[in-house]
Motif scaffolding. Structure first.
Motif, short mmCIF file in Angstrom:
data_model
loop_
_atom_site.label_atom_id
_atom_site.label_comp_id
_atom_site.label_asym_id
_atom_site.label_seq_id
_atom_site.Cartn_x
_atom_site.Cartn_y
_atom_site.Cartn_z
N SER A 51 -4.97 6.00 3.88
CA SER A 51 -3.90 5.56 4.77
C SER A 51 -2.53 5.89 4.20
CB SER A 51 -4.00 4.06 4.99
OG SER A 51 -2.90 3.61 5.74
N LYS A 52 -1.64 6.34 5.05
CA LYS A 52 -0.26 6.61 4.63
C LYS A 52 0.66 5.43 4.90
CE LYS A 52 -0.43 11.64 5.13
NZ LYS A 52 -1.88 11.76 5.39
N THR A 53 0.13 4.36 5.46
CA THR A 53 0.96 3.20 5.78
C THR A 53 1.08 2.26 4.59
OG1 THR A 53 -0.98 2.07 6.67
CG2 THR A 53 0.40 3.29 8.23
N ASN A 54 2.12 1.46 4.60
CA ASN A 54 2.38 0.50 3.52
C ASN A 54 1.87 -0.87 3.94
OD1 ASN A 54 3.42 -1.01 1.36
ND2 ASN A 54 5.41 -1.25 2.38
N ARG A 55 0.87 -1.37 3.25
CA ARG A 55 0.35 -2.71 3.53
C ARG A 55 0.94 -3.76 2.61
NH1 ARG A 55 -3.74 -2.57 7.19
NH2 ARG A 55 -4.62 -0.53 7.64
N GLY A 56 1.89 -3.35 1.79
CA GLY A 56 2.58 -4.30 0.92
C GLY A 56 1.78 -4.64 -0.33
N ASN A 57 2.45 -5.20 -1.30
CA ASN A 57 1.81 -5.61 -2.54
C ASN A 57 1.20 -6.99 -2.41
OD1 ASN A 57 2.41 -3.33 -4.23
ND2 ASN A 57 4.54 -3.99 -4.24
N PHE A 58 0.01 -7.15 -2.96
CA PHE A 58 -0.63 -8.46 -3.09
C PHE A 58 -0.42 -8.96 -4.51
CE2 PHE A 58 -2.58 -6.49 0.55
CZ PHE A 58 -2.82 -7.54 1.43
N LEU A 59 -0.78 -10.20 -4.75
CA LEU A 59 -0.48 -10.83 -6.04
C LEU A 59 -0.97 -9.99 -7.21
CD1 LEU A 59 0.71 -13.43 -7.34
CD2 LEU A 59 -1.64 -14.29 -7.42
N GLU A 60 -2.18 -9.47 -7.12
CA GLU A 60 -2.75 -8.75 -8.26
C GLU A 60 -2.12 -7.37 -8.48
OE1 GLU A 60 -6.13 -8.66 -5.08
OE2 GLU A 60 -4.31 -9.81 -5.52
N ASP A 61 -1.26 -6.93 -7.55
CA ASP A 61 -0.59 -5.64 -7.70
C ASP A 61 0.66 -5.72 -8.58
OD1 ASP A 61 -2.41 -4.37 -5.98
OD2 ASP A 61 -1.29 -5.06 -4.23
N PHE A 62 1.17 -6.94 -8.80
CA PHE A 62 2.40 -7.09 -9.57
C PHE A 62 2.11 -7.12 -11.07
CE2 PHE A 62 3.47 -8.88 -5.41
CZ PHE A 62 4.67 -8.24 -5.15
N ARG A 63 3.08 -6.62 -11.86
CA ARG A 63 2.99 -6.62 -13.31
C ARG A 63 4.31 -7.12 -13.90
NH1 ARG A 63 -1.37 -6.01 -11.86
NH2 ARG A 63 -2.95 -4.45 -12.39
N LEU A 64 4.24 -7.87 -14.96
CA LEU A 64 5.44 -8.33 -15.63
C LEU A 64 6.25 -7.13 -16.12
CD1 LEU A 64 4.05 -11.34 -17.70
CD2 LEU A 64 5.55 -11.45 -15.71
N GLY A 65 7.56 -7.17 -15.89
CA GLY A 65 8.42 -6.07 -16.28
C GLY A 65 8.47 -4.93 -15.30
#
Length: 354
Positions: free
Chosen positions: A2-16
């Motif tokens: 998919s070329k669409t943006n489904r946004g970041n979920f909690l586990e996609d974030f990283r400190l820094g």
């Protein structure tokens, strides 16, 4: 793929993690007119180019944009990367307003992830970010920390690392920014609409802003689109009908701007926001609710080397469907609130001195 943006979920974030947000946004006189139509803000410095010029804040025949208009534009830039999958935006801290922004300026935004915490239900968690909005000249227009409850894509996913950041209780007086060129020697109380200056307010004083305003669905939708805020909790009734409340939530910033506009009645000379010390959207707000607001003076701050301008630290409380003459109380720990309270906002303003 998919070329669409489904946004970041909690586990996609990283400190820094550094998130540079799309898309830059040039603000225009049209934005100013729409902001005025939506909220009815009457602060003279942002309403009249002639008044702004008389205190050293005019530029090319324009008054500066309302500080919250700038905040909303920058906030909206961050939504697709941070809060597209949000359950709710929870609070703010450590915010400062810098260089004034004028029609024709372009704003862009960058955020740094400074904290991540999973909730006990393992379905959601909280992400803390520090967002900075700059003009095309590289000047910082606004910076702030916010935290938002975000869904997990996979409830069984294990977060790589967690941290709850230490946040300041308030922005220090030495860190408040007075705009370059500001000179209040010619400030006109009559034109500004209030005889009360910095010297007339005392810590502990409470001000009922008296007026009420009913939230309209169409106005909320227009405002949220104006900031290019794409969070589905505000737009998508199909998805939200299955959610906790069964209906769309009003964007918390919409409530904030309405409450700030109401505060003119009693704080008419609070002409510029200097800091966001803290704030919470204590309860959800929906179309059809009527907002009222009151303020408490928390602190009167002298600014180093300035005798024409001082700072007031204020607590702005907005209630739904309950006039504020009884000043509903919030618990000291900031958790248990009167259910009518929808906003508890601690901020600092600049105000002329006598």
């Amino acid at each position: 793929m998919s070329k669409t943006n489904r946004g970041n979920f909690l586990e996609d974030f990283r400190l820094g993690q550094i998130l540079r947000h799309a898309t830059p946004r040039t603000v225009t006189c049209g934005d100013v007119a729409l902001y005025t139509a939506l909220y009815g803000s009457r602060f003279a410095v942002q309403s009249a180019a002639s008044f702004a010029g008389s205190v050293g804040l005019g530029r090319d025949g324009h008054a500066p944009l309302d500080d919250l208009l700038v905040f909303h534009v920058v906030f909206g830039k961050s939504v697709p990367d941070i809060s597209l999958n949000a359950v709710a935006n929870l609070g703010y801290a450590g915010g400062r307003f810098g260089a004034p922004v004028y029609p024709g300026d372009t704003l862009d935004a960058v955020s740094e992830v400074i904290g991540i915490k999973e909730n006990s239900n393992r379905q959601t968690g909280v992400v803390y970010v520090r967002t900075t909005g700059r003009t095309q000249r590289g000047a910082v227009a606004v910076e702030y920390v916010r935290w938002v409850m975000v869904r997990k894509r996979d409830p069984e996913a294990v977060l790589a690392e967690t941290r709850v950041p230490e946040l300041p209780g308030a922005v220090a007086a030495a860190d408040l920014i007075v705009p370059a060129g500001l000179d209040l020697a010619s400030y006109d109380d009559t034109l500004a609409g209030s005889p009360y200056r910095w010297d007339d307010y005392q810590p502990g004083e409470k001000i009922d802003h008296v007026d009420g305003v009913t939230i309209e669905e169409a106005e909320h939708m227009m405002a949220t689109r104006l900031w290019q805020n794409t969070a589905r909790v505000h737009f998508n009734q199909f998805s939200e009908s299955q959610g906790r409340f069964g209906r769309r939530l009003i964007y918390g910033g919409h409530v904030l701007s309405l409450a700030r506009a109401l505060s003119f009645n009693g704080l008419g000379n609070a002409f510029r926001l200097a800091a966001i010390n803290g704030g919470r959207h204590a309860n959800p707000t929906f179309a059809g609710d009527t907002l009222f607001a009151w303020s408490e003076v928390l602190e009167r701050i002298e600014l180093p080397g300035r005798t024409d301008v001082g700072a007031l630290r204020l607590r702005l409380v907005a209630t739904r469907n309950q006039p504020c003459d009884a000043f509903p109380l919030l618990a000291a720990n900031g958790r248990d609130t009167d259910p009518a309270v929808v906003l508890d906002f601690d901020y600092t303003v600049l105000m002329p001195r006598r």
